[in-house]
Design a protein around this motif. Structure first.
Motif, mmCIF file in Angstrom:
data_model
loop_
_atom_site.group_PDB
_atom_site.id
_atom_site.type_symbol
_atom_site.label_atom_id
_atom_site.label_comp_id
_atom_site.label_asym_id
_atom_site.label_seq_id
_atom_site.Cartn_x
_atom_site.Cartn_y
_atom_site.Cartn_z
ATOM 1 N N GLU A 1 58.414 90.988 -24.335
ATOM 2 C CA GLU A 1 59.314 92.146 -24.409
ATOM 3 C C GLU A 1 59.664 92.534 -25.837
ATOM 4 N N PHE B 1 70.055 95.707 -25.363
ATOM 5 C CA PHE B 1 68.797 95.260 -24.787
ATOM 6 C C PHE B 1 68.975 94.799 -23.346
ATOM 7 N N PHE B 2 70.233 94.605 -22.943
ATOM 8 C CA PHE B 2 70.475 94.036 -21.616
ATOM 9 C C PHE B 2 70.724 95.114 -20.601
ATOM 10 N N ASP C 1 57.109 85.993 -25.968
ATOM 11 C CA ASP C 1 58.115 87.067 -25.989
ATOM 12 C C ASP C 1 57.418 88.412 -25.795
ATOM 13 N N PHE D 1 61.852 90.949 -27.583
ATOM 14 C CA PHE D 1 63.286 90.731 -27.744
ATOM 15 C C PHE D 1 63.609 90.033 -29.051
ATOM 16 N N ARG E 1 64.723 86.231 -24.344
ATOM 17 C CA ARG E 1 65.742 87.052 -23.682
ATOM 18 C C ARG E 1 66.517 86.237 -22.651
#
Length: 393
Positions: free
Chosen positions: A261, A392-393, A259, A263, A335
């Motif tokens: 990122e 987050f998207f 992960d 997320f 994600r």
């Protein structure tokens, strides 16, 4: 000091044996190469292919295998006709294993197996005494290995016993479906066991050896339903689950990639916030959330086990993905799993719990009762609601 002697143990489980092929692929990839392979039933058949270095052939065999390559059953029978046929043959002493014998003939090279650097062993059960019989290859008379393999695979009463030197033998899984003890007796100092949850008896592991057990969160299918598509899926699941056992991927049911990122941390914090808000509206929901995790085999929020913090954080996301039937046979970043989950439904699961999730005002009593009765649905709704609230998207 040299490396420890490694033993690979392959359990029995019929058509689920394709899972072990994927597991062996992963073991090769991570550099864990066995010095000893022991197996029961389908595990002893896979073991021969692995010792002989026939992994590509094993993949092709399983993807192309159908029930007629294993058992003598009528061509073109409907499921109802097949069930009636099986009942008749059980009453008459069991199905014939000759088709499996012909399949073994295509792949077995006994001389090459005996000369291989990987030692091999199998177990079978003496029918009259139900005594487990451990058979390292060195103790199997030359020319009789095929008979011993068929005996180890004779899942009585569905399949006929095998007679060797006047003695009837049946499936090794009756007394030892995962022959850890045999691997230890042959000199293994470290074990990996691939469990496909066959119908036999798994003895407690009393070897005292470091042991990794690889088994699947998902249903691998019926034991006697040999199907190429399911085999391909199970091969992938075995591969991913074994990578997880060696720390190459995370997750519990899904193979989660690193992960990078961040997320998962963001999701876990947002999810906990939404759960706390829902529990403030209905305190019993904390028990419903924990019950859903336990029932599905996911770690509790503060479980104290290896890799627990990451696995526990991902658990609600995985549980919701499972409920919404997100395919498990591909790896995901956290994600990407969340995005796939959100794209897998037409009706928002969170709409069933609008009051509990703060989407509208009202009395939460009815929704609380619904959440208690179907905690998996509540967690799925909570996860979907949380993801939709995140930016987050």
């Amino acid at each position: 000091m040299g490396e420890r002697v490694k033993g690979l143990v392959l359990a029995g489980g019929g058509a689920r044996g394709s899972y072990q092929v994927g597991a062996y692929q992963a073991l090769q990839e991570v550099g864990w190469r066995p010095d000893i392979i022991t197996g029961t039933s389908v595990g002893c058949l896979n073991g021969v292919l692995f010792v002989l270095g026939k992994l590509p052939e094993a993949v092709d065999l399983w993807k192309g295998l159908d029930v007629h390559g294993v058992l003598e059953v009528p061509q073109g029978a409907t499921p109802e006709q097949l069930r009636a046929f099986v009942l008749d043959v059980v009453r008459g002493g069991g199905l014939d294993l000759e088709p499996l014998g012909e399949t073994i003939d295509r792949y077995l090279d006994e001389d090459a197996l005996r000369a291989a650097p990987i030692r091999y062993g199998l177990v079978m059960t003496e029918m009259n005494t139900l005594k487990s019989v451990q058979c390292p290859l060195e103790q199997i008379p030359h020319g009789k290995l095929k008979e011993y393999m068929l005996a180890s695979s004779a899942c009585f009463p569905a399949l006929r016993p095998r007679v060797i030197d006047g003695v009837k033998y049946i499936d090794g899984g009756w007394r030892d479906n995962m022959p850890l003890d045999l691997a230890a007796a042959m000199g293994a100092q470290e074990l990996v066991a691939i469990d496909i949850e066959g119908l036999g008896y798994n003895r407690p592991n009393r070897t005292g050896l470091p042991t990794r057990v690889v088994r699947c969160h998902w249903d691998l299918g019926p034991m006697f339903d040999f199907d190429g598509q399911r085999a391909a899926r199970n091969i992938t699941l075995g591969y991913l689950d074994t990578l997880r056992a060696f720390g190459r991927v995370g997750g519990t049911a899904y193979a989660l990639l690193p992960d990078k990122e961040g997320f998962l941390s963001a999701f876990a914090a947002a999810y906990q916030g939404q759960l706390s808000a829902a529990v403030a509206r209905a305190p019993a929901l904390a028990m419903a959330e924990t019950a859903a995790r336990q029932r599905k085999g996911y770690p509790a929020p503060f479980a104290k086990n290896l890799l627990a913090p990451t696995r526990a954080a991902a658990a609600p996301l995985e549980l919701a993905a499972e409920e919404l039937q997100v395919p498990p046979d591909v790896p995901y970043t956290p994600r990407m799993l969340a995005l796939t989950l959100l794209g897998s439904f037409e009706r928002d699961p969170a709409d069933r719990f609008r009051v509990l999730l703060g989407r509208e005002e009202g009395n939460p009593l009815g929704e609380t009762a619904m959440a208690a009765a179907a905690p998996d649905d509540f967690v799925t709704a909570l996860v979907c609601h949380t993801l939709q609230q995140m930016h987050f998207f």
